[in-house]
Write an enzyme that holds these catalytic residues in place. Structure first.
Site, PDB file in Angstrom:
ATOM      1  N   GLU A 143       0.825  -1.199   0.000  1.00 60.87           N
ATOM      2  CA  GLU A 143       0.000   0.000   0.000  1.00 60.87           C
ATOM      3  C   GLU A 143       0.866   1.258   0.000  1.00 60.87           C
ATOM      4  O   GLU A 143       1.921   1.299   0.618  1.00 60.87           O
ATOM      5  CB  GLU A 143      -0.915  -0.016   1.228  1.00 60.87           C
ATOM      6  N   CYS A 158       3.489   8.542   0.974  1.00 61.31           N
ATOM      7  CA  CYS A 158       4.041   7.633   1.992  1.00 61.31           C
ATOM      8  C   CYS A 158       4.325   6.294   1.317  1.00 61.31           C
ATOM      9  O   CYS A 158       3.407   5.615   0.854  1.00 61.31           O
ATOM     10  CB  CYS A 158       3.028   7.496   3.127  1.00 61.31           C
ATOM     11  N   CYS A 165       6.708  -6.903   7.599  1.00 61.22           N
ATOM     12  CA  CYS A 165       7.824  -6.353   8.384  1.00 61.22           C
ATOM     13  C   CYS A 165       8.253  -7.411   9.380  1.00 61.22           C
ATOM     14  O   CYS A 165       7.411  -8.126   9.920  1.00 61.22           O
ATOM     15  CB  CYS A 165       7.377  -5.083   9.117  1.00 61.22           C
ATOM     16  N   CYS A 169       6.295  -4.386  15.995  1.00 62.91           N
ATOM     17  CA  CYS A 169       5.951  -3.422  17.037  1.00 62.91           C
ATOM     18  C   CYS A 169       4.491  -3.698  17.409  1.00 62.91           C
ATOM     19  O   CYS A 169       3.657  -3.937  16.528  1.00 62.91           O
ATOM     20  CB  CYS A 169       6.131  -1.996  16.533  1.00 62.91           C
ATOM     21  N   CYS A 172       1.447  -1.797  15.778  1.00 66.06           N
ATOM     22  CA  CYS A 172       1.464  -1.568  14.327  1.00 66.06           C
ATOM     23  C   CYS A 172       0.825  -2.732  13.577  1.00 66.06           C
ATOM     24  O   CYS A 172       1.173  -3.889  13.799  1.00 66.06           O
ATOM     25  CB  CYS A 172       2.900  -1.376  13.868  1.00 66.06           C
ATOM     26  N   GLU A 223      10.468  -1.822   7.256  1.00 69.94           N
ATOM     27  CA  GLU A 223      11.560  -1.060   7.878  1.00 69.94           C
ATOM     28  C   GLU A 223      12.591  -0.754   6.783  1.00 69.94           C
ATOM     29  O   GLU A 223      13.313  -1.642   6.339  1.00 69.94           O
ATOM     30  CB  GLU A 223      12.167  -1.904   9.007  1.00 69.94           C
ATOM     31  N   CYS A 396      -1.294   6.110   9.734  1.00 68.57           N
ATOM     32  CA  CYS A 396      -0.064   5.467  10.206  1.00 68.57           C
ATOM     33  C   CYS A 396      -0.372   4.160  10.895  1.00 68.57           C
ATOM     34  O   CYS A 396      -1.213   4.120  11.790  1.00 68.57           O
ATOM     35  CB  CYS A 396       0.628   6.319  11.264  1.00 68.57           C
TER      36      CYS A 396
END
Ligand code: SAH
Ligand code: SF4
Length: 413
Positions: A143, A158, A165, A169, A172, A223, A396
């Site tokens: 995305e 963005c 990932c 976290c 997230c 990341e 986010c």
């Protein structure tokens, strides 16, 4: 949670040093950089070649493009012409490149393509944020989001750097998805080019003229410093003055704190840095940003202090997601101020964006304000980020749903 902590203490992480000769600090970080790069190679994207054997020219450096021309018996300067058409004009069809003679256009079309991702979905939020789901040749998807400025005709794209990932976290959504693979250079540049296609922003506006897609934040899925080579190459292409020509001052890369790669990023790219801090004690940060177990807060802040190019005119952004009752107390705000002493910094307070099944609550507005006031009174700019595109899960940390849902529908790879 799949993949949780997969990287936090293993392949890309720190290994005990057992050899006889004591290694210096510099040797150790060089070794860690090597390990991180070697790990990235394990998740490499598929080759940039179509099933019919034609190669995608997007994502090649200028030198590589010139080498491709030489390989087909053409003069290397052809690469400059192609560069102009591909990155300045945004043309994808060789027949629409009038400075190249017809027979040469045909020869190029036989051997090459100027690729773009396939747009699987495009959604525009009530607040005009736009999100795309892009699909690559192997069926993987990511995305990309465009966040227009509220007042002016500009905005930030963005960009994602990985499918999934490794870092998990806890707040997230992307982190709940295992790392499938890294994106290639063409795929990283391609997200920005396809976003520009969507708004018809070609040719690339000249230096100093306003741009609608004026900034890039490398803050999408993944990341970026765990996919450094491809990300760096893509950003260099985007910054090239004879092509897209976006200034490094308009690019910000966000990392959860991959300390060994931060210096290189500053030296080679000179882009702005954002650091996902989110906690002021190692105890809490170990839990919510598991990479902290490898690179604790002191090391992360030391890397920020020496980040090349950081200055009052070019501050490091510290991102701080506000989780109710977890990291949002006034004492934590004061500790944050203490930690940031001496760093040219600003703090972005991001009210937690929930996603289906997420384990946290968004901090109360008054609490976010109290936190912001403490940070601001200490002299740091501390904007509270109003969520954008929440209705289309584009805010986010919300990225994933669509891509994973689409993959599930498609069945196992
Ligand atoms: N992996 C990089 C870049 C992508 S994440 C990094 O972690 O920095 C971009 C930013 O969104 C990070 O600061 C991340 O911590 C934040 N974020 C993640 N999930 C969030 C959520 N649910 N609500 C608000 N911000 C979130
Ligand atoms: Fe990965 Fe960044 Fe999400 Fe952490 S916040 S899981 S590093 S994308």
């Amino acid at each position: 949670m799949p993949g949780r902590g997969a990287d936090a203490g293993t392949a890309a992480g720190r290994h005990p040093v057992s050899e006889a000769a004591p290694a210096s600090e510099a040797d150790l970080s060089a070794q860690e950089r090597e390990r991180i790069l070697a790990k990235a190679a394990l998740f490499a994207p598929p080759p940039a070649t179509l099933p019919d054997g034609r190669r995608d020219l997007v994502g090649l450096s200028r030198e590589e493009l010139a080498a491709e021309m030489v390989a087909i018996g053409e003069k290397p300067f052809r690469a400059n012409q192609l560069w102009h058409w591909i990155y300045h004009q945004g043309v994808t069809d060789f027949a629409a490149m009038p400075t190249i003679a017809k027979p040469m256009q045909a020869k190029l079309a036989e051997r090459f393509v100027v690729g773009r991702p396939e747009v699987t979905a495009e959604q525009t939020s009530e607040d005009t944020t736009r999100k795309w789901l892009f699909r690559w040749r192997d069926g993987q998807q990511v995305e990309t989001v465009y966040i227009p400025d509220r007042q002016e005709d500009r905005g930030a794209v963005c960009i994602s750097t990985q499918v999934g990932c490794t870092l998990s976290c806890t707040f997230c959504h992307t982190g709940t998805q295992k790392l499938v693979r890294n994106l290639g250079t063409a795929e990283i540049v391609g997200q920005f080019m396809a976003a520009r296609d969507s708004y018809g922003e070609w040719p690339s506006p000249k230096d100093g003229t306003p741009r609608l897609l004026s900034n890039i934040v490398v803050m999408g899925m993944g990341e970026p410093l765990y996919n450094y080579e491809a990300t760096a190459k893509a950003l260099k292409i985007i910054m090239d003055h004879e092509g897209i020509g976006l200034s490094r001052r308009r690019i910000t890369l966000s990392t959860s704190g991959v300390v060994p790669m931060m210096d290189r990023c500053g030296q080679e790219l000179g882009v702005g840095l954002a650091v996902s801090l989110h906690a002021v004690t190692n105890e809490l940060r170990n839990e919510i940003v598991p990479l902290n177990r490898n690179y604790p807060i002191e090391e992360l802040l030391a890397a920020c202090r020496r980040y090349p190019g950081a200055s009052n005119a070019r501050r490091i952004t510290f991102e701080y997601v506000m989780l109710r009752g977890v990291n949002d107390s006034e004492a934590e705000a004061r500790e944050l101020v203490r930690l940031l002493k001496g760093i040219p910094a600003k703090v972005n307070l991001i009210p937690f964006n929930p996603w289906p099944g997420s384990p946290y609550l968004t901090s109360r507005t008054e609490q976010v304000q109290r936190f912001a006031d403490i940070v601001m009174d200490a002299g740091y700019s501390s904007p509270i980020r109003r969520p954008r595109g929440r209705d289309i899960l584009a805010a986010c940390g919300q990225l994933k749903t669509e891509s994973e849902r689409a993959r599930k529908k498609a069945g196992p790879a």
